[in-house]
Design a protein around this motif. Structure first.
Motif, PDB file in Angstrom:
ATOM      1  N   PRO A 162       0.629  -1.220   0.048  1.00  0.00           N
ATOM      2  CA  PRO A 162       0.058  -0.008  -0.042  1.00  0.00           C
ATOM      3  C   PRO A 162       0.837   1.314   0.085  1.00  0.00           C
ATOM      4  O   PRO A 162       2.056   1.104   0.388  1.00  0.00           O
ATOM      5  N   SER A 163       0.248   2.213  -0.514  1.00  0.00           N
ATOM      6  CA  SER A 163       1.103   3.578  -0.705  1.00  0.00           C
ATOM      7  C   SER A 163       1.845   3.890   0.660  1.00  0.00           C
ATOM      8  O   SER A 163       2.857   4.429   0.773  1.00  0.00           O
ATOM      9  N   SER A 164       0.986   3.722   1.903  1.00  0.00           N
ATOM     10  CA  SER A 164       1.868   4.059   3.051  1.00  0.00           C
ATOM     11  C   SER A 164       2.904   3.270   3.614  1.00  0.00           C
ATOM     12  O   SER A 164       3.653   3.615   4.439  1.00  0.00           O
ATOM     13  N   GLU A 165       3.076   2.201   2.907  1.00  0.00           N
ATOM     14  CA  GLU A 165       4.200   1.052   3.043  1.00  0.00           C
ATOM     15  C   GLU A 165       5.211   1.115   1.894  1.00  0.00           C
ATOM     16  O   GLU A 165       5.979   0.394   2.141  1.00  0.00           O
ATOM     17  N   ASN A 184      12.144   1.354  -3.475  1.00  0.00           N
ATOM     18  CA  ASN A 184      11.166   0.850  -4.723  1.00  0.00           C
ATOM     19  C   ASN A 184      10.671   1.980  -5.566  1.00  0.00           C
ATOM     20  O   ASN A 184      10.671   1.913  -6.551  1.00  0.00           O
ATOM     21  N   TRP A 185      10.166   3.242  -4.741  1.00  0.00           N
ATOM     22  CA  TRP A 185       9.765   4.357  -5.540  1.00  0.00           C
ATOM     23  C   TRP A 185      10.650   4.660  -6.687  1.00  0.00           C
ATOM     24  O   TRP A 185      10.245   4.871  -7.810  1.00  0.00           O
ATOM     25  N   ASN A 245      -1.678  -1.047  -4.284  1.00  0.00           N
ATOM     26  CA  ASN A 245      -0.472  -1.612  -3.932  1.00  0.00           C
ATOM     27  C   ASN A 245       0.541  -1.418  -5.058  1.00  0.00           C
ATOM     28  O   ASN A 245       1.642  -2.037  -5.209  1.00  0.00           O
ATOM     29  N   LEU A 246       0.311  -0.755  -5.915  1.00  0.00           N
ATOM     30  CA  LEU A 246       1.309  -0.536  -7.129  1.00  0.00           C
ATOM     31  C   LEU A 246       1.494   0.960  -7.153  1.00  0.00           C
ATOM     32  O   LEU A 246       1.744   1.298  -8.662  1.00  0.00           O
ATOM     33  N   ALA A 279       2.295   5.355 -10.831  1.00  0.00           N
ATOM     34  CA  ALA A 279       2.595   6.830 -11.205  1.00  0.00           C
ATOM     35  C   ALA A 279       3.621   6.850 -12.119  1.00  0.00           C
ATOM     36  O   ALA A 279       3.260   7.676 -13.036  1.00  0.00           O
ATOM     37  N   SER A 280       4.345   5.878 -12.481  1.00  0.00           N
ATOM     38  CA  SER A 280       5.499   5.899 -13.560  1.00  0.00           C
ATOM     39  C   SER A 280       4.732   5.967 -14.969  1.00  0.00           C
ATOM     40  O   SER A 280       4.813   6.584 -15.780  1.00  0.00           O
TER      41      SER A 280
END
Ligand code: NAD
Length: 252
Positions: free
Chosen positions: A99-102, A107-108, A152-153, A158-159
């Motif tokens: 999830p975004s928060s984790e 990785n980002w 979860n992606l 975003a990319s």
């Protein structure tokens, strides 16, 4: 296909899956192909297969996160085959699921660097090479994750949304110079990338197929066909488009 014969193409991520199928399709159409990939074995295997089928191809080891390596790959196309007509900026990774928060920052950064900055490096190097020769056609690999959100992606979504934005912008900038820039947005396609995620979550494929009106996964050759069409003269008035090829997944 109209206009692909005798051309020169570069395909990033050409050592596997969608990139390999598209490199092969270009070669079948009579286009010489530079296969660029970090995976030497995979890239060389793509070239061997093309040559065995009577096509023309060269492998260049290239990490798309490094602008100099992308520049060298474009230079190889120009030096070996006399110019550059087509580019398929396709190298990409799925990254880790959370999830975004984790999501981890590493990785980002990794996903954005390969999937988004990699396409940016491609555009920066390919556009001047194509303009030297009166224009050309570029296709960037986005995804249905470039037009829809997927839990979860976060970095992947975003990319791929970013790739759609880069595509529209370059299309506006260079349309008048006969250089077309489009994106392809695959649904779920049977490649090593999808096989990896199936291993992690075996049920996800059944769910995806159930959510796909055509009731199956796509094949890499079906994306290659769309890319070949976007590069051909049959698409001569198509630019800035993000062509969805997903068996109807995103329309419901
Ligand atoms: P794949 O894993 O089979 O192939 C990806 C290729 O990219 C590999 O050969 C890999 O070595 C190469 N690559 C990875 N990082 C690189 C880097 N830094 N520099 C150069 N090459 C690099 O995956 P695929 O399914 O063929 O995916 C191709 C593209 O299609 C990706 O951009 C992916 O995001 C996109 N896509 C795939 C699907 C799908 O369902 N398979 C759906 C939508 C979009």
């Amino acid at each position: 296909m109209n206009g692909l014969n005798d051309g020169v193409a570069i395909v990033t991520g050409g050592g596997s899956g969608i990139g390999r199928a598209t490199a092969a399709r270009f070669a079948t159409e009579g286009t010489s192909v530079v296969v660029a990939d970090v995976d030497v074995e995979g890239g060389e295997e793509t070239v061997s297969r093309i040559e065995a089928d009577g096509g023309e191809a060269t492998f260049v080891e290239c990490d798309v996160t490094d602008g100099d390596e992308v520049a060298a790959a474009v230079e190889t196309a120009v030096d070996s085959y006399g110019g550059l007509d087509f580019a398929f900026n396709n190298a990409g990774i799925e990254g880790e699921s959370a999830p975004s928060s984790e999501q981890s920052l590493s990785n980002w950064n990794r996903v954005i660097e390969i999937n988004l900055s990699g396409v940016f490096h491609g555009l920066r190097e390919e556009i001047p090479a194509m303009l030297e020769d009166g224009g050309g056609a570029i296709v960037n690999t986005a995804s249905i994750a470039g037009i829809l959100g997927f839990p979860n992606l976060t970095p992947y979504v975003a990319s791929k949304h970013g790739v759609v934005g880069l595509t529209k912008t370059a299309a506006i900038e260079f349309g008048a110079e006969d250089l077309r820039v489009n994106a392809v947005c695959p649904g779920v396609i049977e490649t090593p990338m999808v096989e990896r995620s199936q291993e992690e979550n075996p049920e996800s494929m059944e769910q995806t197929i159930a959510a796909t009106p055509m009731d199956r996964l796509g094949q890499p050759e079906e994306i290659a066909g769309a890319v070949a069409w976007l590069c051909s003269d049959d698409a001569s008035f198509v630019t800035g488009e993000s062509l969805v090829v997903d068996g109807g997944f995103s329309v419901q």
